[in-house]
Structures are given as structure tokens and as C-alpha cells.
Design an enzyme around this catalytic site. Structure first.
Site, short mmCIF file in Angstrom:
data_model
loop_
_atom_site.label_atom_id
_atom_site.label_comp_id
_atom_site.label_asym_id
_atom_site.label_seq_id
_atom_site.Cartn_x
_atom_site.Cartn_y
_atom_site.Cartn_z
N SER A 5 0.82 -1.20 0.00
CA SER A 5 0.00 0.00 0.00
C SER A 5 0.86 1.26 0.00
O SER A 5 0.57 2.23 -0.72
CB SER A 5 -0.92 -0.02 1.22
OG SER A 5 -1.70 1.17 1.29
N VAL A 41 2.38 1.86 -3.48
CA VAL A 41 1.39 2.36 -4.43
C VAL A 41 1.08 3.83 -4.17
O VAL A 41 1.00 4.64 -5.11
CB VAL A 41 0.10 1.51 -4.36
CG1 VAL A 41 -1.01 2.15 -5.17
CG2 VAL A 41 0.38 0.10 -4.87
N HIS A 42 0.90 4.20 -2.89
CA HIS A 42 0.64 5.60 -2.56
C HIS A 42 1.80 6.49 -2.98
O HIS A 42 1.59 7.59 -3.52
CB HIS A 42 0.39 5.75 -1.05
CG HIS A 42 -0.99 5.38 -0.62
ND1 HIS A 42 -1.39 4.07 -0.42
CD2 HIS A 42 -2.09 6.14 -0.35
CE1 HIS A 42 -2.65 4.05 -0.04
NE2 HIS A 42 -3.11 5.28 0.01
N GLU A 43 3.02 6.04 -2.75
CA GLU A 43 4.18 6.84 -3.12
C GLU A 43 4.30 6.96 -4.64
O GLU A 43 4.71 8.01 -5.15
CB GLU A 43 5.46 6.22 -2.54
CG GLU A 43 6.71 7.05 -2.76
CD GLU A 43 6.64 8.41 -2.08
OE1 GLU A 43 7.24 9.36 -2.62
OE2 GLU A 43 6.00 8.52 -1.01
#
Length: 567
Positions: free
Chosen positions: A500, A503-505
């Protein structure tokens, strides 16, 4: 929703009363067949919390605050427009609108190509159905190579086109959604292909086992005779065999989410003991559909049984039970009882793309019609809320974008409230308006896209409740497979958070054109914070936990903005 618009949770936490009957969910257990842990993901007719037709929400004593919020936001917007007219001669200057309206045609075409690229999953599933390729491990490798190609192409395309952050962020986020949908569709069909192969192997073993007792027909006769004998014994000893809510003629389900089938009481007791023993190997959120202990008169539609489950030979009975379990794993819980591979079609995949869920199932609970007024309501709410979101962004966020010479604490103070309002409005647009709108168009009856995350007392509770579609995907396709590989619960949780965070980064890299790892670090920092929130002294004080949660959310958004824009 069911046509009568109602559903009821029974006194048993593992069952739900619906129009089609009671859906029951099994307790956590590790499959003897594949040793795989199944994530407990259930779909049932439910309404979203803020849906005005939700009877529970209408009866909530805090419902007036919902009206107060929207009235306050409306007054705030009108006040902003009046001040705009007084200062610049118009409500808004619309400079931000010119930014996100650029490259609209190119973005629409790119997004259409992205969606069409996922349709490769249908011929892939057909190849699995016909046995041209085996999912383990040829299909598995091809699947992940293709998913990686889609993501890499989408990200590279946004960089090559030099799009502004709005367009590049949208295409990146949508590509991640499409990849998750593609992954779940192919994975589920691949697992069902594997289950079908195992089913055939189990049937061969079962036939071989019956040869030692006189052959198949003789084994069937012995099983029927044994069942009659047990039934007669049960009737002669009813007080000793009867348990509350259970009659000797009622029988357990071999499917974890549907009441079903007919076997004798000793078998039911043995199966329950088996489930209890297997349950001790795992924990709360991991489950599979096997035995529920639910009882029903007769045989439920779509649920298979087998006479050899009653055979006195323990090996034959165990193989028959195994055969039934696998057979019912290949069938949906109803009401249509779709059986793999009958689900594989272009129409089914198109409906899946339209359905606002990231977890694929052979069948979902469906509504009986589309309500035009409901679609109109959600459409108006989407555009109306977006107008408010645009107003807040243009007048209270963009002008206060931090710079190197601006005091750090003052930037946080200026941006905290606007970012929180924007977050709430964006949440409402996505999870209440857009998801419910697509659910209505796709006849999808399960509208629980979020829970009461605003009452969260810890970050792990927030992560479970605020975005249910993504949480369900991570639970089934990341956390559970990690446990399959014999990782500990802590390691599995870390791997889930790690994915997660990456993906956010990635999204922040695309949007800001910077690689800073600020959001990555904040995501992983949730792990020790979750551990701290589970300390009994902290866990008992729910009010304090909720206050800390909101303060963290208030500080997080402006902190990220200042970090990525300034440094």
C-alpha cells in the site's frame, strides 16, 4: 437491494436474513485440500450509511448533523462567491478550471484504451476453462507480467505527455483500479481451474477407495443403509441427540454461506468438531466456505451433496466430504448458483467492470431494477459536491500553497481546515455518489463501500472502514496469500502495508514529479502507531483515541502538501 428493500442480521453473527434466504458465513479455517487461507469477504444486500433511503440512518439520533453540515457548507460557498464578486468582479476566477480541462480529449482516449486493455482477461479465462494453459504457474506469471506492463505504460504515458498533476494523477489512479479488477478476475478464475482439477482427482481417489468395499454401487448401498440405521437410532434416542435449535432430521450445510443438504447428526457433529479444530490454526478475518452448522429441511437449491458422506468407512466418508466441499466451492451461493466455468463470458466481465467492487465473485447480490430518480439524485449530488470542492480548492488551498520563505507552522495552520473539508467532500463524491451510481447501473445490491470511519479510535480501524473496496482487495489478494506462504500475521500485515505504501508513493511521484518517500514513510509509520493503539490503557479510552485519530488526520494532509511542494 431485495425488492422489499429490507434485510436483517440474525442473532447469529455469521448469518444474514435476505429475501432469498439466510446467507451464512463459516468460521475461519485452513483448507485441508489446498492448505490455503480464505479471506472472509461476503457480499449481501446493504445500503450505504448516508443513503437517504437507509432506514437505520434516518432513525439515527445524529442525523440532523448531516443536514447541518450541508447547510453550513452551502452558506460558506455563497459567502465565498459574494466576496469574489466584491473583490474581482466574479464568483471565481476559474484559473484552476483551465488547468484540469487541458488535454481532455487525449485523457479520455487514453482512459478508454486503459479500460479496453483489461478485456484481455476474458480470452485468458477462456484459455483456463479449456485447459490450454494452467494457472499454476504459467497463467500466474503471464498475469503479473501483463499487469506490470499496464501500470508501467500508464505511468510512462503521463510523463511523456507532460500532463498537469490532475490528468496524470487521474490516469494513474484509474490504472491501479483496473489492475486490481483484472488481478481479482484472473486470480479467482485461476483458483477455480485449480479446484476443478483437484475435484477430478478426488473423484478418482473416491472410486478407487470404493473398490475395497465391493465397488461403487455397493458403497452407495452401504452408505444409504448406514444413513437409515443412524436415522432410526437417532429417532429412538431423540433426547440424547437433540440440541437447541436442531432436530434429528435437519442437516448441516457443506457450503459456508448457504443453508443446505442432508446428512445424519453424527456426521454433522463430526464436521463441526473438524471445523473447530481447524479454526484454532488461524485468526478472525481469514475464512473459507465449508461447514456452518446451519440446518435446513431438505436440500437447498444449488448445493451439492453426496450419498457416500454417510459411508461407515472413514476414508470413503472423508473423501466424499472433500469432494462435496470442492464441488460447492465451484458454485456461487445463489440465487442463480452460477457454477464455474459458466461464469466466463464477455457480458459477465463487462458487468464486473461496471460493478463498484475490486473483488471478483461468480455471482453478486443484485437488485431487481434501476431507479432513474436515484441515478438523477447521485448525478446532481456529484456535480453539486464537486462545485463545492472546486470552490474550496481554488479559494483556500491554491492561494496558500506553501513556499520556501513561508513559515512551516503557518502553512499547516492555513491548510488544515481547507484540506479536511476537501477530503470530506471528495470522500462523499467517490464513495457515496459515484460508487452508488455505478452500483445502481450494474444492479449491485451491496452498497457498503464504507463504514463509520469517523468514529475510528485507531488507524487500523480507519483503514478497514473508510475504503471497503480496497480493504477487501488487500485482505483477499495480499494479506491472505501472505499467510498462505506460512508468514506470520505480523509479517503478512507488514507486507500489506508495504504494498500500500509503495502504491501511494507511486501516485505522489506521478503527481509531484518528485521522489521523496514522505508518504511512504507515513504509511509504514502506521504499523507502530497501530501497535501503540492496542495497549489496554489506550484502547479503553475510546474518546481519547477518536480525538487523536482526528488530530492525526487534520495534521497529515497539510503536512504532506508542505513536504512535497516545499522540500
Amino acid at each position: 437491494m431485495p425488492s422489499n428493500g429490507t434485510q436483517e442480521r440474525s442473532s447469529d453473527n455469521s448469518s444474514f436474513k435476505t429475501e432469498d434466504g439466510t446467507i451464512r458465513v463459516s468460521k475461519p479455517y485452513r483448507s485441508r485440500r489446498t492448505k490455503k487461507l480464505r479471506a472472509l469477504i461476503t457480499f449481501e444486500p446493504r445500503k450505504s450509511v448516508f443513503d437517504i433511503s437507509n432506514e437505520n440512518s434516518i432513525a439515527n439520533e445524529f442525523r440532523g448533523f448531516f443536514s447541518l453540515f450541508w447547510i453550513s457548507i452551502f452558506i460558506f460557498a455563497v459567502q465565498t462567491y459574494v466576496r469574489g464578486v466584491e473583490t474581482i468582479g466574479r464568483p471565481l476566477d476559474l484559473k484552476f478550471a483551465s488547468l484540469f480541462s487541458r488535454h481532455a480529449v487525449a485523457l479520455a482516449i487514453s482512459d478508454a484504451v486503459l479500460v479496453l486493455s483489461t478485456t484481455v482477461a476474458v480470452p485468458f479465462a477462456i484459455a483456463l476453462k479449456k485447459g490450454w494453459i494452467q494457472y499454476y504457474w504459467t497463467g500466474f506469471v503471464l498475469q503479473h507480467l501483463y499487469q506490470t506492463t499496464i501500470l508501467f505504460t500508464a505511468v510512462k504515458w503521463t510523463f511523456d505527455r507532460k500532463w498537469p498533476w490532475v490528468q496524470s494523477g487521474f490516469l494513474t489512479l484509474h490504472s491501479l483500479v483496473m489492475i486490481m479488477k483484472l488481478h481479482s478476475y484472473v486470480t479467482v478464475n485461476g483458483q477455480h481451474q485449480h479446484a476443478l482439477v483437484y475435484l477430478k482427482q478426488t473423484l478418482v481417489k473416491l472410486r478407487e477407495a470404493t473398490r475395497t468395499v465391493g465397488g461403487w454401487d455397493q458403497a452407495i448401498a452401504d452408505a444409504c443403509s448406514n444413513k437409515v440405521s443412524d436415522a432410526a437410532l437417532n429417532q429412538s434416542d431423540t433426547p440424547a441427540m437433540t440440541t437447541p435449535g436442531l432436530t434429528p432430521t435437519r442437516t448441516p450445510s457443506f457450503r459456508g454461506d448457504v443453508t443446505a443438504t442432508s446428512v445424519d447428526i453424527p456426521t454433522a457433529v463430526a464436521l463441526r468438531k473438524r471445523l473447530a479444530a481447524l479454526t484454532s490454526e488461524t485468526n478472525g478475518n481469514i475464512a473459507t466456505n465449508v461447514v456452518t452448522g446451519a440446518f435446513n429441511d431438505g436440500k437447498a437449491k444449488g448445493v451439492e451433496s453426496h450419498p457416500l458422506v454417510n459411508h461407515p468407512n472413514a476414508k470413503i466418508s472423508a473423501l466424499a466430504i472433500e469432494y462435496v466441499e470442492v464441488q460447492n466451492e465451484l458454485t456461487s451461493p445463489g440465487p442463480k448458483y452460477v457454477r464455474w466455468p459458466n461464469n466466463i463470458s464477455w457480458k459477465d466481465f463487462a458487468m464486473y467492470l461496471l460493478t463498484p467492487t475490486l473483488v471478483y465473485e461468480l455471482e453478486y447480490p443484485r437488485t431487481d431494477r434501476i431507479r432513474p430518480l436515484y441515478i438523477f439524485e447521485k448525478t446532481v449530488a456529484t456535480f453539486g459536491t464537486f462545485a463545492l470542492l472546486y470552490t474550496v480548492t481554488e479559494r483556500f488551498i491554491i492561494p496558500y500553497t506553501p513556499t520556501y520563505d513561508h513559515p512551516f507552522l503557518r502553512s499547516l495552520l492555513d491548510l488544515a481546515l481547507p484540506f479536511m473539508i476537501s477530503y470530506l467532500l471528495l470522500f462523499y463524491i467517490i464513495f457515496e455518489c459515484i460508487c452508488n451510481g455505478f452500483a445502481e447501473l450494474s444492479f449491485f445490491a451491496d452498497r457498503q463501500f464504507y463504514e463509520d470511519w469517523w468514529n475510528s479510535v485507531s488507524l487500523d480501524e480507519f483503514s478497514r472502514k473508510w475504503n471497503k473496496p480496497v480493504h477487501a482487495f488487500l485482505l483477499r489478494h495480499v494479506y491472505a496469500p501472505s499467510l498462505d506462504q506460512e508468514f506470520s500475521k505480523t509479517t503478512a500485515m507488514f507486507l500489506t502495508f508495504l504494498l500500500s505504501a509503495c502504491v501511494h508513493e507511486l501516485v505522489m511521484v506521478v503527481v509531484t514529479q518528485k521522489l521523496r518517500f514522505y508518504l511512504f514513510a507515513m504509511q509504514l509509520a502506521q504499523i507502530p502507531m497501530i501497535a501503540l493503539s492496542r495497549i489496554p490503557a489506550i484502547k479503553r479510552n475510546r474518546l481519547l483515541g477518536n480525538i487523536v485519530f482526528w488530530l492525526g488526520l487534520y495534521a497529515g494532509f497539510p503536512l504532506l502538501c508542505v513536504a512535497y511542494v516545499t522540500y
